[in-house]
Design a protein around this motif. Structure first.
Motif: not given
Length: 116
Positions: A98-110
């Motif tokens: 879930x931590x990696x998923x959250x980081x990937x989501x953040x990268x995608x949004x940025x």
């Protein structure tokens, strides 16, 4: 890329560098889709004068891009951001953490925010 589209995009980047009369002629011709005769009537110069102004400004726009390369850099940046967003989406989909998923989501949004 079709010349009309390319000139219109280059105008978005470098239009402010053109003389006001040329900027107006290019804007009316490419963005408002007016004919040379319509532009001539609106600006008070001859049809041939409008044509010459447009041709001169087109050349200037291509010269600006050749020297400065801002549009090319913009396209490269957008393509890179698209690729980053795709990779982040894949990480998000493939990861169980879930931590990696959250980081990937953040990268995608940025990446998406930078494209705007």
């Amino acid at each position: 890329m079709e010349k009309n589209i390319e000139v219109s995009l280059l105008f978005d980047f470098y239009g402010e560098l053109l003389k006001p009369s040329g900027r107006q002629a290019i804007d009316l011709y490419y963005n408002d889709d007016l004919s040379l005769a319509e532009i001539a009537a609106q600006t008070g110069i001859t049809r041939q004068g409008v044509r010459d102004s447009i041709k001169r400004c087109e050349q200037q726009l291509f010269d600006f891009e050749k020297k400065l390369g801002l549009f090319r850099q913009f396209q490269t940046l957008r393509q890179g951001l698209d690729e980053i967003a795709v990779i982040a989406q894949k990480i998000k989909t493939d990861s169980q953490d879930n931590t990696i998923k959250a980081l990937a989501q953040s990268i995608e949004q940025k990446a998406g925010a930078l494209k705007e």
